[in-house]
Design a protein around this motif. Sequence first.
Motif, mmCIF file in Angstrom:
data_model
loop_
_atom_site.group_PDB
_atom_site.id
_atom_site.type_symbol
_atom_site.label_atom_id
_atom_site.label_comp_id
_atom_site.label_asym_id
_atom_site.label_seq_id
_atom_site.Cartn_x
_atom_site.Cartn_y
_atom_site.Cartn_z
ATOM 1 N N ASP A 1 40.428 70.177 115.712
ATOM 2 C CA ASP A 1 41.265 69.242 114.973
ATOM 3 C C ASP A 1 42.607 69.879 114.656
ATOM 4 O OD1 ASP A 1 39.226 67.373 114.891
ATOM 5 O OD2 ASP A 1 38.400 68.193 113.033
ATOM 6 N N ALA A 2 43.646 69.110 114.831
ATOM 7 C CA ALA A 2 44.970 69.587 114.452
ATOM 8 C C ALA A 2 45.071 69.587 112.932
ATOM 9 C CB ALA A 2 46.028 68.684 115.059
ATOM 10 N N LYS A 3 45.787 70.535 112.407
ATOM 11 C CA LYS A 3 45.955 70.632 110.955
ATOM 12 C C LYS A 3 46.937 69.565 110.486
ATOM 13 C CE LYS A 3 43.051 73.605 110.102
ATOM 14 N NZ LYS A 3 41.854 73.105 109.482
ATOM 15 N N THR A 4 46.591 68.963 109.394
ATOM 16 C CA THR A 4 47.434 67.912 108.816
ATOM 17 C C THR A 4 48.095 68.441 107.552
ATOM 18 O OG1 THR A 4 45.668 67.053 107.406
ATOM 19 C CG2 THR A 4 45.812 66.167 109.657
ATOM 20 N N GLN B 1 38.077 76.004 111.727
ATOM 21 C CA GLN B 1 38.190 76.626 113.035
ATOM 22 C C GLN B 1 39.537 77.304 113.231
ATOM 23 O OE1 GLN B 1 37.365 73.338 115.619
ATOM 24 N NE2 GLN B 1 35.174 73.436 115.235
ATOM 25 N N ASP B 2 40.473 77.020 112.372
ATOM 26 C CA ASP B 2 41.800 77.626 112.453
ATOM 27 C C ASP B 2 41.761 79.014 111.815
ATOM 28 O OD1 ASP B 2 44.541 78.303 111.417
ATOM 29 O OD2 ASP B 2 45.035 76.441 112.451
ATOM 30 N N ALA B 3 42.229 80.017 112.553
ATOM 31 C CA ALA B 3 42.154 81.403 112.077
ATOM 32 C C ALA B 3 42.939 81.627 110.793
ATOM 33 C CB ALA B 3 42.647 82.356 113.164
ATOM 34 N N LEU B 4 44.087 80.973 110.667
ATOM 35 C CA LEU B 4 44.909 81.125 109.465
ATOM 36 C C LEU B 4 44.168 80.619 108.236
ATOM 37 C CD1 LEU B 4 47.680 81.736 108.108
ATOM 38 C CD2 LEU B 4 48.249 79.343 108.570
ATOM 39 N N TYR B 5 43.639 79.428 108.325
ATOM 40 C CA TYR B 5 42.942 78.829 107.187
ATOM 41 C C TYR B 5 41.649 79.586 106.887
ATOM 42 C CZ TYR B 5 46.169 74.911 107.197
ATOM 43 O OH TYR B 5 47.294 74.137 107.094
#
Length: 117
Positions: free
Chosen positions: A10-13, A53-57
């Motif tokens: 999912d793209a980050k919103t 799934q986003d490494a930053l988050y």
Amino acid sequence: MSETDFSRFDAKTPNDRTVMHVLYGLHTIAWASMGTLAVIALIVNYVKRGEEQDALYLSHHNYMIRTFWWTILALVVASPLWLLFLLPGAAAYTLIGLWYLYRCIRGWLRFADGKLA
């Protein structure tokens, strides 16, 4: 060799960023609620981390979780100082609180800059 299906990520919103800012805010002002806001934020961190799934988050959720638990450990270790005298206990808890505040602000600023925690 299988290819990665990037459509399942999912793209980050902007809402995702807002949630992270709110979590950092809750951790930062937790002292005003005697830690209740930090516990609420911790629960949300655990829930969100599980679906992240986003490494930053993911790194920032882990950072907030580690900061919380290391703070609890430090408070438990320092608690016997209250039994000895009032001043050493107060000094220890003040230092631990400042360290917690530093970690929250540092992480929050790194998140705002898009850097890993």
